[in-house]
Design a protein around this motif. Structure first.
Motif, PDB file in Angstrom:
ATOM      1  N   GLY A  81      -0.505  10.621  -3.791  1.00 27.22           N
ATOM      2  CA  GLY A  81      -0.676   9.823  -4.991  1.00 27.22           C
ATOM      3  C   GLY A  81      -2.072  10.054  -5.544  1.00 27.22           C
ATOM      4  N   ILE A  82      -2.179  10.502  -6.784  1.00 25.99           N
ATOM      5  CA  ILE A  82      -3.501  10.785  -7.349  1.00 25.99           C
ATOM      6  C   ILE A  82      -4.006   9.581  -8.140  1.00 25.99           C
ATOM      7  CG2 ILE A  82      -3.210  13.270  -7.386  1.00 25.99           C
ATOM      8  CD1 ILE A  82      -2.541  13.107 -10.340  1.00 25.99           C
ATOM      9  N   VAL A  83      -5.340   9.453  -8.175  1.00 29.00           N
ATOM     10  CA  VAL A  83      -5.959   8.210  -8.639  1.00 29.00           C
ATOM     11  C   VAL A  83      -7.166   8.512  -9.515  1.00 29.00           C
ATOM     12  CG1 VAL A  83      -7.147   6.102  -7.880  1.00 29.00           C
ATOM     13  CG2 VAL A  83      -5.231   7.009  -6.542  1.00 29.00           C
ATOM     14  N   PHE A  94      -2.563   5.972 -11.714  1.00 28.74           N
ATOM     15  CA  PHE A  94      -2.016   6.308 -10.400  1.00 28.74           C
ATOM     16  C   PHE A  94      -0.679   6.991 -10.616  1.00 28.74           C
ATOM     17  CE2 PHE A  94       0.712   5.466  -6.765  1.00 28.74           C
ATOM     18  CZ  PHE A  94      -0.104   5.803  -5.697  1.00 28.74           C
ATOM     19  N   ILE A  95      -0.528   8.190 -10.073  1.00 29.58           N
ATOM     20  CA  ILE A  95       0.755   8.893 -10.116  1.00 29.58           C
ATOM     21  C   ILE A  95       1.074   9.389  -8.716  1.00 29.58           C
ATOM     22  CG2 ILE A  95       2.060  10.850 -11.014  1.00 29.58           C
ATOM     23  CD1 ILE A  95       0.419  10.766 -13.515  1.00 29.58           C
ATOM     24  N   ALA A 101      -5.328   7.622   0.378  1.00 33.98           N
ATOM     25  CA  ALA A 101      -5.387   8.037   1.781  1.00 33.98           C
ATOM     26  C   ALA A 101      -4.424   7.249   2.673  1.00 33.98           C
ATOM     27  CB  ALA A 101      -6.814   7.886   2.314  1.00 33.98           C
ATOM     28  N   GLY A 102      -3.662   6.326   2.094  1.00 32.30           N
ATOM     29  CA  GLY A 102      -2.695   5.576   2.900  1.00 32.30           C
ATOM     30  C   GLY A 102      -3.325   4.547   3.807  1.00 32.30           C
ATOM     31  N   LEU A 157       4.927  -1.160  -5.628  1.00 32.51           N
ATOM     32  CA  LEU A 157       3.896  -2.199  -5.667  1.00 32.51           C
ATOM     33  C   LEU A 157       2.696  -1.812  -6.523  1.00 32.51           C
ATOM     34  CD1 LEU A 157       2.842  -4.950  -4.734  1.00 32.51           C
ATOM     35  CD2 LEU A 157       1.825  -3.791  -2.759  1.00 32.51           C
ATOM     36  N   PHE A 158       2.122  -0.640  -6.290  1.00 26.61           N
ATOM     37  CA  PHE A 158       0.902  -0.277  -7.023  1.00 26.61           C
ATOM     38  C   PHE A 158       1.157  -0.128  -8.524  1.00 26.61           C
ATOM     39  CE2 PHE A 158      -0.499   1.710  -2.771  1.00 26.61           C
ATOM     40  CZ  PHE A 158      -0.943   0.485  -2.318  1.00 26.61           C
ATOM     41  N   PRO A 159       2.250   0.523  -8.950  1.00 30.41           N
ATOM     42  CA  PRO A 159       2.532   0.540 -10.389  1.00 30.41           C
ATOM     43  C   PRO A 159       2.702  -0.863 -10.968  1.00 30.41           C
ATOM     44  CG  PRO A 159       3.793   2.252  -9.285  1.00 30.41           C
ATOM     45  CD  PRO A 159       3.168   1.407  -8.205  1.00 30.41           C
TER      46      PRO A 159
END
Length: 240
Positions: A138-140, A151-152, A167-168, A191-193
């Protein structure tokens, strides 16, 4: 909390008969390094999510006393996703808690992540690192205050806008469970989206130190090379 329910399909045939966190790294299960790192940072009450071959992990680690920690197991009867599996341990996770993968190798300073999280009074904080090829992660992008603005998850090559990745490793407040429904739910996909869409503060902290996912055979081999070259445990703790 250690997430240890992964199948590890890209590591077959190693994972045909064992869960991914039990894959040996320099003669020890990968998850043992996660336990050791948590212990180094004073975290000894540890929940573990299990799904694939859970008995193998439970038989090896037991109650954790052999490793100087106390382990509490939460088994998924069916895959629940990363966030859904953590939701099972909601009653156990009743204060600020850390989530870490049981199949990654890292020496990132977990104490600094928690310190940053509490200082910012965040609901959720994501540890960030950089890689050469971010398409499997996931890029940030963060702003100057540390808030995540984009975030994708696993972008296509043409979608890549950063080599900074998730980094999880996460720090959460128990209030995060208000946004995680029961059933299958994923941190990165759901969750993050949601948090970004609803304008909740989702923090990202750039963490120094060694970090390597062992999701593929190439990464698995590289970890061993890095250990042999003294890159992994030469310095156990890094400042952010």
């Amino acid at each position: 909390m250690i997430m240890a329910g992964g199948v590890g399909s890209r590591l077959r045939p190693l994972t045909d008969t064992m869960p991914k966190p039990m894959v040996p790294v320099h003669g020890r299960p990968a998850m043992e390094y996660a336990i050791e790192l948590l212990k180094q940072h004073g975290i000894t009450e540890i929940a573990v999510t299990l799904c694939f071959y859970p008995e193998i992990i439970m038989n090896y680690f037991g109650d954790g006393s052999r490793f100087g920690v106390q382990l509490h197991y939460f088994i998924e009867n069916e895959p629940l996703g990363t966030a859904g599996s953590v939701k099972q341990a909601q009653e156990f996770l009743d204060e600020t808690f850390l989530v870490i993968s049981g199949d990654g190798i890292t020496n990132i300073n977990l104490s600094k992540i928690i310190e940053f999280h509490k200082k910012k009074q965040a609901l959720a904080t994501m540890a960030l690192t950089t890689v050469d090829d971010p398409t499997q992660f996931g890029i940030v992008i963060t702003d100057e205050r540390g808030f995540i603005r984009r975030f994708i998850e696993k972008p296509k090559p043409e979608q890549v806008f950063s080599n900074t990745i998730n980094a999880g490793i996460y720090a959460f407040e128990p209030g995060i469970f208000e946004y995680i429904p029961s059933g299958f739910y994923d941190f990165s996909k759901h969750l993050f989206p949601l948090l970004l869409q609803e304008k909740f503060h989702l923090l990202g902290v750039h963490a120094r130190g060694y970090w390597k996912d062992i999701g593929t055979m190439e990464q698995y081999k590289q970890v061993h090379i890095d250990i042999n070259n003294g890159l992994v445990f030469k310095e156990l703790m890094y400042a952010i």
